[in-house]
Design an enzyme around this catalytic site. Structure first.
Site, PDB file in Angstrom:
ATOM      1  N   GLY A 318      -1.332  36.372  -1.882  1.00  0.00           N
ATOM      2  CA  GLY A 318      -2.693  36.881  -1.708  1.00  0.00           C
ATOM      3  C   GLY A 318      -2.802  37.787  -0.498  1.00  0.00           C
ATOM      4  O   GLY A 318      -3.506  38.802  -0.517  1.00  0.00           O
ATOM      5  N   TRP A 321      -1.146  41.031  -1.385  1.00  0.00           N
ATOM      6  CA  TRP A 321      -1.990  41.811  -2.292  1.00  0.00           C
ATOM      7  C   TRP A 321      -2.882  42.775  -1.505  1.00  0.00           C
ATOM      8  O   TRP A 321      -3.179  43.877  -1.965  1.00  0.00           O
ATOM      9  CB  TRP A 321      -2.852  40.871  -3.136  1.00  0.00           C
ATOM     10  CG  TRP A 321      -3.850  41.571  -4.010  1.00  0.00           C
ATOM     11  CD1 TRP A 321      -3.655  42.066  -5.268  1.00  0.00           C
ATOM     12  CD2 TRP A 321      -5.223  41.855  -3.689  1.00  0.00           C
ATOM     13  NE1 TRP A 321      -4.812  42.632  -5.751  1.00  0.00           N
ATOM     14  CE2 TRP A 321      -5.793  42.527  -4.807  1.00  0.00           C
ATOM     15  CE3 TRP A 321      -6.037  41.619  -2.584  1.00  0.00           C
ATOM     16  CZ2 TRP A 321      -7.119  42.942  -4.844  1.00  0.00           C
ATOM     17  CZ3 TRP A 321      -7.355  42.044  -2.611  1.00  0.00           C
ATOM     18  CH2 TRP A 321      -7.881  42.694  -3.730  1.00  0.00           C
ATOM     19  N   HIS A 322      -3.286  42.357  -0.312  1.00  0.00           N
ATOM     20  CA  HIS A 322      -4.186  43.195   0.475  1.00  0.00           C
ATOM     21  C   HIS A 322      -3.503  44.441   1.030  1.00  0.00           C
ATOM     22  O   HIS A 322      -4.179  45.426   1.341  1.00  0.00           O
ATOM     23  CB  HIS A 322      -4.789  42.393   1.635  1.00  0.00           C
ATOM     24  CG  HIS A 322      -5.879  41.463   1.223  1.00  0.00           C
ATOM     25  ND1 HIS A 322      -5.642  40.207   0.719  1.00  0.00           N
ATOM     26  CD2 HIS A 322      -7.232  41.616   1.220  1.00  0.00           C
ATOM     27  CE1 HIS A 322      -6.790  39.612   0.433  1.00  0.00           C
ATOM     28  NE2 HIS A 322      -7.763  40.454   0.723  1.00  0.00           N
ATOM     29  N   GLY A 323      -2.194  44.398   1.161  1.00  0.00           N
ATOM     30  CA  GLY A 323      -1.515  45.576   1.675  1.00  0.00           C
ATOM     31  C   GLY A 323      -0.064  45.299   1.985  1.00  0.00           C
ATOM     32  O   GLY A 323       0.346  44.141   2.159  1.00  0.00           O
ATOM     33  N   PHE A 464      -7.476  48.575   0.056  1.00  0.00           N
ATOM     34  CA  PHE A 464      -6.703  47.487  -0.516  1.00  0.00           C
ATOM     35  C   PHE A 464      -6.587  47.607  -2.031  1.00  0.00           C
ATOM     36  O   PHE A 464      -5.801  46.940  -2.631  1.00  0.00           O
ATOM     37  CB  PHE A 464      -7.310  46.134  -0.161  1.00  0.00           C
ATOM     38  CG  PHE A 464      -7.513  45.954   1.331  1.00  0.00           C
ATOM     39  CD1 PHE A 464      -6.514  46.293   2.225  1.00  0.00           C
ATOM     40  CD2 PHE A 464      -8.706  45.465   1.828  1.00  0.00           C
ATOM     41  CE1 PHE A 464      -6.696  46.127   3.586  1.00  0.00           C
ATOM     42  CE2 PHE A 464      -8.894  45.309   3.189  1.00  0.00           C
ATOM     43  CZ  PHE A 464      -7.891  45.635   4.067  1.00  0.00           C
TER      44      PHE A 464
END
Length: 464
Positions: A318, A321-323, A464
């Site tokens: 997770g 996933w943001h970067g 993102f």
């Protein structure tokens, strides 16, 4: 195109609303789809083709799963195709640069030269729409959703501009009936308009006012303890009001076009544990990670040790996933570890015996620490700010508080009151009280005036 841009507010949105309501009901999905392609292609028209690929593949996969089921098959090959294409696109566009940079660092350390690489441009919103289309094929494979019949309905679902570039992540099964048929009423439109106004006010009047404090603090070479906490808290509130403001605007726009989209925030900073925080923050992502990653990994069905590992992996991915950055990896691992610790104690925090106000305060501080890592460009930057916050190092003042103004005092006070004392925007809007309507109109007007004097600033989650 930004929700805060003049071209969106004064041209695009009024024009699209007019065309949408003038069109016959059977063509409204097409009008919204075409408008969404214009909205998305305003920055880079070529990236619309990338969305078409994802849309066509998953529409075909969903229909293929349906045909296989009718013939007694499982449709597994189609869901594997969907996973390969969507995760492949996400991996290339989001993580290729990070992978090559990491490889080059290792090669330089070994004095072996570097790999030449042309930087890949990240398409805005790719993390959101690939997750949406992937959830559709997985749900069809699981039998939780029926294959969509009309391509235009699926294209509308994927490209719908209110939530296209920063969510919420909308699952197809939650909106399937609305794509086929939805109601349009004056009450729903008015509710949507009020929520849109509230979201814009959150973004412009609160988030954007606090943003310079956060930016200056994280960019400073040295910080006093007071300055470090000021920067960390400024970002904590900036991120919330920026992202929840976008979500309010998305939900409001959805209502204006007849759609009820899922809420994405439920007063997260009143949480009394990290487990509760993740039930309230970015709800659509939290539930997606739970249902499509944590549960398939085994969830809590394979013993306590495996449960802790699954929680850690879910939050680690997770964060990633943001970067593509080690800061996001560490942030995800940090929250994964906190969730695992709370799971060991029965989903209760280690400080659950304390009074509620102290539980909330400790949870909030833990979240703020995480946001410092999330915001920082490098782990070194995060360590510098955290060190100053907890007086590990005696940094000199950077002058961050020298220009503190009455406006900042008012903004910070309003932010605190809203975060800890006010109901959600949706609950307030649904009361349909006259004072709320007039207050939102006034704040909306102030936000527009501010926008005319300042350059448009993208929403934080666009990256993102």
């Amino acid at each position: 195109m930004l929700f805060t841009s003049a071209v969106f507010l004064y041209a695009f949105l009024p024009l699209v609303l007019g065309l949408y309501y003038l069109a016959p009901s059977r063509h409204r999905a097409l009008v919204l789809t075409l408008a969404s392609y214009v909205f998305y292609g305003w920055w880079r028209p070529d990236f619309v083709a990338l969305m078409w690929v994802s849309t066509a593949v998953d529409f075909t996969a969903g229909r293929g799963i349906g045909r296989d089921r009718e013939r007694g098959g499982t449709g597994k090959r189609w869901v594997l195709l969907s996973c390969a294409v969507n995760l492949g696109l996400l991996a290339y566009f989001k993580y290729a640069n990070f992978g090559v940079d990491t490889l080059n660092q290792m090669l330089r350390a070994a004095d072996l030269g570097t790999v030449k690489w042309a930087e890949v441009v990240l398409p805005v919103g790719i993390s959101f729409y690939t997750f949406q289309t992937l959830s559709y094929t997985v749900d069809v494979f699981r039998g939780q959703a029926a294959p969509v019949r009309r391509f235009v309905d699926f294209a509308c679902y994927v490209s719908m501009f209110p939530q296209l570039v920063a969510g919420p992540i909308v699952r197809y099964r939650s909106i399937a009936e609305q794509l086929a048929e939805r109601t349009h009423t004056a009450a729903k439109f008015t509710l949507g308009m009020t929520m849109f106004q509230a979201g814009l006010a959150k973004k412009v009047l609160l988030a954007d006012t606090l943003a310079p404090l956060a930016t200056a603090g994280f960019a400073a070479e040295t910080l006093s303890t007071g300055e470090a906490w000021t920067a960390a808290l400024a970002y904590t509130f900036q991120l919330y009001f920026d992202f929840s403001g976008y979500s309010d605007m998305a939900l409001g726009l959805g209502l204006m076009f007849g759609f009820r989209l899922p809420i994405n925030f439920d007063r997260p900073y009143v949480s009394r544990s990290i487990t509760e925080f993740w039930r309230r923050w970015h709800i659509s992502l939290s539930s997606f990670l739970r249902d499509y990653l944590y549960v398939p990994l085994g969830g809590n069905r394979k013993g306590p040790v495996r449960t802790y590992v699954n929680l850690g992996l879910t939050m680690l991915l997770g964060g990633l996933w943001h970067g593509a950055s080690w800061t996001f990896v560490v942030w995800g691992a940090y929250h994964g570890a906190l969730l695992a610790i709370e799971r060991m104690t029965g989903k209760r925090s280690l400080y659950a015996a304390l009074p509620a106000a102290l539980e909330n305060a400790i949870t909030f501080v833990l979240v703020v620490i995480g946001w410092v890592v999330f915001k920082a460009e490098t782990l070194g930057d995060a360590g510098r700010v955290l060190g100053a916050m907890f007086a590990v190092s005696s940094g000199e003042a950077a002058g961050l508080l020298a220009n503190w103004s009455p406006m900042l005092t008012l903004t910070a006070s309003a932010a605190g009151l809203i975060v800890w004392l006010c109901p959600t925007t949706q609950r307030l809007a649904e009361t349909r009280r006259a004072w709320w309507t007039w207050a939102m109109l006034a704040l909306f007007a102030l936000a527009l005036l501010r926008l005319h004097r300042a350059a448009n600033v993208p929403f934080l989650y666009f990256q993102f």
